[in-house]
Design a protein around this motif. Structure first.
Motif, PDB file in Angstrom:
ATOM      1  N   ASP A  13       0.867  -1.202  -0.096  1.00 63.78           N
ATOM      2  CA  ASP A  13      -0.027  -0.084   0.111  1.00 63.78           C
ATOM      3  C   ASP A  13       0.910   1.230  -0.102  1.00 63.78           C
ATOM      4  O   ASP A  13       0.562   2.255  -0.631  1.00 63.78           O
ATOM      5  N   GLY A 118      -5.768   4.533  12.493  1.00 64.43           N
ATOM      6  CA  GLY A 118      -6.109   5.477  11.359  1.00 64.43           C
ATOM      7  C   GLY A 118      -5.534   4.820  10.193  1.00 64.43           C
ATOM      8  O   GLY A 118      -5.380   3.626  10.081  1.00 64.43           O
ATOM      9  N   TYR A 119      -5.195   5.765   9.117  1.00 61.67           N
ATOM     10  CA  TYR A 119      -4.947   5.136   7.833  1.00 61.67           C
ATOM     11  C   TYR A 119      -3.488   4.557   8.121  1.00 61.67           C
ATOM     12  O   TYR A 119      -3.175   3.566   7.640  1.00 61.67           O
ATOM     13  N   ILE A 120      -2.546   4.978   8.569  1.00 57.88           N
ATOM     14  CA  ILE A 120      -1.219   4.337   8.830  1.00 57.88           C
ATOM     15  C   ILE A 120      -1.544   3.000   9.448  1.00 57.88           C
ATOM     16  O   ILE A 120      -0.754   2.086   9.117  1.00 57.88           O
ATOM     17  N   LEU A 122      -3.862   0.904   9.927  1.00 64.04           N
ATOM     18  CA  LEU A 122      -4.511   0.042   8.996  1.00 64.04           C
ATOM     19  C   LEU A 122      -3.811  -0.452   7.912  1.00 64.04           C
ATOM     20  O   LEU A 122      -3.764  -1.664   7.737  1.00 64.04           O
ATOM     21  N   GLU A 123      -3.123   0.450   7.038  1.00 67.71           N
ATOM     22  CA  GLU A 123      -2.340   0.138   6.319  1.00 67.71           C
ATOM     23  C   GLU A 123      -1.065  -0.812   6.721  1.00 67.71           C
ATOM     24  O   GLU A 123      -0.650  -1.725   5.973  1.00 67.71           O
ATOM     25  N   CYS A 144     -12.361   1.615  14.295  1.00 69.18           N
ATOM     26  CA  CYS A 144     -11.133   2.118  13.375  1.00 69.18           C
ATOM     27  C   CYS A 144     -11.693   3.545  12.504  1.00 69.18           C
ATOM     28  O   CYS A 144     -12.677   3.518  12.095  1.00 69.18           O
ATOM     29  N   MET A 145     -10.522   4.270  12.237  1.00 64.97           N
ATOM     30  CA  MET A 145     -10.845   5.341  11.538  1.00 64.97           C
ATOM     31  C   MET A 145     -12.295   6.259  11.835  1.00 64.97           C
ATOM     32  O   MET A 145     -12.982   6.494  11.053  1.00 64.97           O
ATOM     33  N   TYR A 157     -14.536  -3.528   7.912  1.00 61.44           N
ATOM     34  CA  TYR A 157     -13.037  -3.360   7.791  1.00 61.44           C
ATOM     35  C   TYR A 157     -12.511  -4.454   9.131  1.00 61.44           C
ATOM     36  O   TYR A 157     -11.527  -5.240   8.929  1.00 61.44           O
ATOM     37  N   CYS A 237      -1.863  18.286   5.758  1.00 63.84           N
ATOM     38  CA  CYS A 237      -2.167  16.782   5.897  1.00 63.84           C
ATOM     39  C   CYS A 237      -1.344  16.012   6.420  1.00 63.84           C
ATOM     40  O   CYS A 237      -0.206  16.221   6.601  1.00 63.84           O
TER      41      CYS A 237
END
Ligand code: FAD
Length: 237
Positions: A13, A118-120, A122-123, A144-145, A157, A237
């Motif tokens: 990812d 968050g994004y990090i 989960l990825e 999550c998120m 998810y 961001c």
């Protein structure tokens, strides 16, 4: 487009997001844009509309667009005990990814704890699971998120991750890390008293806008620069 040279099947990812757009200097000059590379602005005077670089060059402007990005929030910023142990990783720069890849290879089939949902988080949870680490994720929110996902979307998810063997611990936070005699992390201590074994920890607890150049010269809000239309634009961001 050219991709970064990370290991096969590792951080897939992340690789997708790290494509580098190659634009030649010629393309800029053809379009009337002066491109000045390898230049850090170390001083900004918004009153006189002047920027000063690390080498002492000055630049004046009529309109300034602030796009200095952000830096990663580290647990050591909050004095979390043991947060500077070896094999605790953040992901912001390519070097961070390279270090993480090396650790994944060194700790084959080991245990990984992901701090943050968050994004990090989960990825990286997915990337480490794909690389055969035994992954546990920890985050304080009920799902999550939480700033983006509804409970229903998050449940999808979380179920998907659970089916892949990823364990999720919610409603608590990491308050400390234990390490061995070499300084390598061996466990994550949680606020609720649980202790999770860990060979690798990845922390994804957010970013902080890089706004120090403008401190005292602009209104601030929520850790960033307050956006006022027709005045300043920032995307932290
Ligand atoms: C692992 C990872 C995955 C991500 N995945 C996604 C994704 O899937 N989708 C998505 O939309 N976003 C993603 N993001 C977020 C995305 O990278 C950021 O939103 C984006 O980079 C922000 O762009 P920016 O131009 O504001 O800041 P940056 O990309 O950080 O650029 C800031 C620039 O300002 C320069 N700079 C800073 N200070 C100075 C100074 N004093 N003088 C001169 N130059 C300076 C820096 O050198 C840099 O060139 C991801 C981020 C990470 C870390």
């Amino acid at each position: 487009m050219q991709s970064t040279a990370l290991c096969d099947n590792v951080l897939q990812d992340f690789q997708v997001f790290m494509y580098v757009l190659e634009v030649g200097e010629k393309d800029y000059s053809l379009n009337g844009i002066e491109l000045i590379l390898s230049t850090e602005i170390v001083k900004a005077n918004l009153a006189s509309k002047t920027l000063t670089s690390a080498t002492g060059a000055t630049f004046t402007y009529d309109i300034l667009i602030i796009a200095t990005g952000s830096t990663v929030v580290q647990l050591s910023d909050f004095g979390v005990q043991g947060a500077d142990s070896n094999n605790i990783f953040y992901l912001r720069e390519i070097d961070d990814a390279d270090r993480l890849v090396a650790a994944i290879q060194a700790k084959k089939d080991g245990k990984a704890v992901i701090v943050g949902g968050g994004y990090i988080g989960l990825e990286l949870g997915a990337a480490l699971q794909i690389n055969n680490l035994d992954v546990t994720m920890v985050y304080p929110e009920p799902w999550c998120m939480p700033r983006l996902f509804t409970a229903g979307i998050a449940a999808f998810y979380e179920g998907y991750y659970a089916n892949k063997g990823i364990k999720i611990v919610k409603g608590t936070v990491a308050v400390g890390f234990d390490s061995d005699a070499n300084g390598d992390v061996i466990a994550v201590r949680l606020k609720d008293g649980r202790v999770l074994e860990a060979d690798i920890v990845v922390v994804g607890v957010g970013g902080r806008p890089l706004t120090s150049l403008f401190k005292g010269q602009v209104a601030e809000d929520k850790g960033g620069i307050k956006v006022r239309l027709n005045d300043l634009i920032i995307c932290p961001c």
